[in-house]
Design a protein around this motif. Sequence first.
Motif, PDB file in Angstrom:
ATOM      1  N   LEU A  45       0.826  -1.199   0.000  1.00  0.00           N
ATOM      2  CA  LEU A  45       0.000   0.000   0.000  1.00  0.00           C
ATOM      3  C   LEU A  45       0.865   1.257   0.000  1.00  0.00           C
ATOM      4  CD1 LEU A  45      -2.811   1.248   0.140  1.00  0.00           C
ATOM      5  CD2 LEU A  45      -2.656   1.090   2.627  1.00  0.00           C
ATOM      6  N   LEU A  46       1.948   1.243   0.772  1.00  0.00           N
ATOM      7  CA  LEU A  46       2.877   2.378   0.809  1.00  0.00           C
ATOM      8  C   LEU A  46       3.512   2.611  -0.567  1.00  0.00           C
ATOM      9  CD1 LEU A  46       4.270   4.514   2.558  1.00  0.00           C
ATOM     10  CD2 LEU A  46       6.034   2.805   3.024  1.00  0.00           C
ATOM     11  N   LEU A  47       3.879   1.549  -1.248  1.00  0.00           N
ATOM     12  CA  LEU A  47       4.467   1.662  -2.595  1.00  0.00           C
ATOM     13  C   LEU A  47       3.454   2.265  -3.583  1.00  0.00           C
ATOM     14  CD1 LEU A  47       6.897   1.073  -4.406  1.00  0.00           C
ATOM     15  CD2 LEU A  47       5.872  -1.154  -4.865  1.00  0.00           C
ATOM     16  N   ILE A  48       2.202   1.856  -3.476  1.00  0.00           N
ATOM     17  CA  ILE A  48       1.172   2.390  -4.377  1.00  0.00           C
ATOM     18  C   ILE A  48       0.936   3.870  -4.083  1.00  0.00           C
ATOM     19  CG2 ILE A  48      -1.283   2.270  -4.955  1.00  0.00           C
ATOM     20  CD1 ILE A  48      -1.110  -0.757  -4.540  1.00  0.00           C
ATOM     21  N   VAL A  49       0.945   4.268  -2.844  1.00  0.00           N
ATOM     22  CA  VAL A  49       0.749   5.667  -2.472  1.00  0.00           C
ATOM     23  C   VAL A  49       1.914   6.512  -2.965  1.00  0.00           C
ATOM     24  CG1 VAL A  49       0.607   7.254  -0.498  1.00  0.00           C
ATOM     25  CG2 VAL A  49      -0.732   5.148  -0.506  1.00  0.00           C
ATOM     26  N   ILE A  50       3.127   6.027  -2.808  1.00  0.00           N
ATOM     27  CA  ILE A  50       4.314   6.777  -3.272  1.00  0.00           C
ATOM     28  C   ILE A  50       4.278   6.925  -4.789  1.00  0.00           C
ATOM     29  CG2 ILE A  50       6.817   6.692  -3.488  1.00  0.00           C
ATOM     30  CD1 ILE A  50       6.888   5.482  -0.671  1.00  0.00           C
ATOM     31  N   VAL A  51       3.925   5.882  -5.512  1.00  0.00           N
ATOM     32  CA  VAL A  51       3.846   5.953  -6.982  1.00  0.00           C
ATOM     33  C   VAL A  51       2.756   6.943  -7.392  1.00  0.00           C
ATOM     34  CG1 VAL A  51       3.260   4.649  -9.071  1.00  0.00           C
ATOM     35  CG2 VAL A  51       4.830   3.677  -7.391  1.00  0.00           C
ATOM     36  N   ALA A  52       1.645   6.940  -6.710  1.00  0.00           N
ATOM     37  CA  ALA A  52       0.557   7.870  -7.019  1.00  0.00           C
ATOM     38  C   ALA A  52       0.987   9.308  -6.750  1.00  0.00           C
ATOM     39  CB  ALA A  52      -0.681   7.511  -6.213  1.00  0.00           C
ATOM     40  N   LEU A  53       1.681   9.547  -5.645  1.00  0.00           N
ATOM     41  CA  LEU A  53       2.160  10.906  -5.348  1.00  0.00           C
ATOM     42  C   LEU A  53       3.185  11.377  -6.383  1.00  0.00           C
ATOM     43  CD1 LEU A  53       2.491  10.826  -1.449  1.00  0.00           C
ATOM     44  CD2 LEU A  53       0.820  12.067  -2.820  1.00  0.00           C
ATOM     45  N   VAL A  54       4.074  10.514  -6.788  1.00  0.00           N
ATOM     46  CA  VAL A  54       5.059  10.879  -7.820  1.00  0.00           C
ATOM     47  C   VAL A  54       4.330  11.206  -9.131  1.00  0.00           C
ATOM     48  CG1 VAL A  54       6.947   9.993  -9.245  1.00  0.00           C
ATOM     49  CG2 VAL A  54       6.994   9.649  -6.780  1.00  0.00           C
ATOM     50  N   ALA A  55       3.309  10.436  -9.479  1.00  0.00           N
ATOM     51  CA  ALA A  55       2.538  10.697 -10.700  1.00  0.00           C
ATOM     52  C   ALA A  55       1.815  12.035 -10.589  1.00  0.00           C
ATOM     53  CB  ALA A  55       1.556   9.569 -10.950  1.00  0.00           C
ATOM     54  N   LEU A  56       1.260  12.355  -9.414  1.00  0.00           N
ATOM     55  CA  LEU A  56       0.582  13.635  -9.241  1.00  0.00           C
ATOM     56  C   LEU A  56       1.558  14.809  -9.314  1.00  0.00           C
ATOM     57  CD1 LEU A  56      -1.999  12.791  -6.427  1.00  0.00           C
ATOM     58  CD2 LEU A  56      -2.466  13.335  -8.817  1.00  0.00           C
ATOM     59  N   ILE A  57       2.762  14.617  -8.843  1.00  0.00           N
ATOM     60  CA  ILE A  57       3.776  15.678  -8.915  1.00  0.00           C
ATOM     61  C   ILE A  57       4.242  15.868 -10.363  1.00  0.00           C
ATOM     62  CG2 ILE A  57       6.131  16.295  -8.254  1.00  0.00           C
ATOM     63  CD1 ILE A  57       5.560  14.945  -5.547  1.00  0.00           C
ATOM     64  N   GLN A  58       4.343  14.776 -11.109  1.00  0.00           N
ATOM     65  CA  GLN A  58       4.832  14.856 -12.485  1.00  0.00           C
ATOM     66  C   GLN A  58       3.801  15.438 -13.452  1.00  0.00           C
ATOM     67  OE1 GLN A  58       7.909  13.931 -13.879  1.00  0.00           O
ATOM     68  NE2 GLN A  58       8.507  14.026 -11.732  1.00  0.00           N
ATOM     69  N   TYR A  59       2.526  15.279 -13.151  1.00  0.00           N
ATOM     70  CA  TYR A  59       1.486  15.735 -14.074  1.00  0.00           C
ATOM     71  C   TYR A  59       1.599  17.227 -14.397  1.00  0.00           C
ATOM     72  CZ  TYR A  59      -3.014  16.860 -16.087  1.00  0.00           C
ATOM     73  OH  TYR A  59      -3.985  17.310 -16.930  1.00  0.00           O
ATOM     74  N   MET A 108       2.096  18.157 -18.211  1.00  0.00           N
ATOM     75  CA  MET A 108       0.833  18.490 -18.857  1.00  0.00           C
ATOM     76  C   MET A 108       0.240  19.823 -18.417  1.00  0.00           C
ATOM     77  SD  MET A 108       0.255  15.727 -20.593  1.00  0.00           S
ATOM     78  CE  MET A 108       0.637  14.005 -20.614  1.00  0.00           C
ATOM     79  N   GLY A 109       0.610  20.340 -17.289  1.00  0.00           N
ATOM     80  CA  GLY A 109      -0.033  21.525 -16.736  1.00  0.00           C
ATOM     81  C   GLY A 109       0.363  22.808 -17.449  1.00  0.00           C
ATOM     82  N   ARG A 110      -0.188  23.907 -16.945  1.00  0.00           N
ATOM     83  CA  ARG A 110       0.118  25.219 -17.508  1.00  0.00           C
ATOM     84  C   ARG A 110       1.580  25.535 -17.220  1.00  0.00           C
ATOM     85  NH1 ARG A 110      -0.819  30.937 -15.741  1.00  0.00           N
ATOM     86  NH2 ARG A 110      -1.093  32.074 -17.693  1.00  0.00           N
ATOM     87  N   GLY A 111       2.330  25.842 -18.240  1.00  0.00           N
ATOM     88  CA  GLY A 111       3.752  26.086 -18.080  1.00  0.00           C
ATOM     89  C   GLY A 111       4.558  24.803 -18.063  1.00  0.00           C
ATOM     90  N   GLY A 112       3.930  23.689 -18.410  1.00  0.00           N
ATOM     91  CA  GLY A 112       4.639  22.415 -18.462  1.00  0.00           C
ATOM     92  C   GLY A 112       5.465  22.302 -19.734  1.00  0.00           C
ATOM     93  N   TRP A 113       6.172  21.175 -19.852  1.00  0.00           N
ATOM     94  CA  TRP A 113       7.084  21.004 -20.987  1.00  0.00           C
ATOM     95  C   TRP A 113       6.368  21.029 -22.326  1.00  0.00           C
ATOM     96  CZ3 TRP A 113      11.919  21.967 -20.747  1.00  0.00           C
ATOM     97  CH2 TRP A 113      12.608  21.800 -19.565  1.00  0.00           C
TER      98      TRP A 113
END
Length: 118
Positions: free
Chosen positions: A3-17, A21-26
Amino acid sequence: MRLLLIVIVALVALIQYPLWMGRGGWFSVWDMQAQVTDQRMINEGLTSRNKALAAEVEDLRSGTEASEERARSELSMMRQGEVFVQILPPGVKPPELKPTVKPGAKPTPPPAAKPQQR
């Protein structure tokens, strides 16, 4: 642990988005760089056109050659004493000339065609 691994992967994905993809993103930065490159090319073309027009304006202001050349090409004007010669391409019928008559003068008939001798 899983569960901790899934939460960390989800947080990294949310930080990368927002980074990608966001405004001012690459992706938006790459698009803007392409737009800037296109606009620079357009601006260079317009700058060269403006320089050519400024040179033509200066030439018209300073000398008579440019205005004379424009009068010749666009208005079909000639100087006094010049002879206008027009060369027609083959197969084009020449325009008919109308006789000019001065006021008070008798019109002269057109010359008769002479028979060709062989």
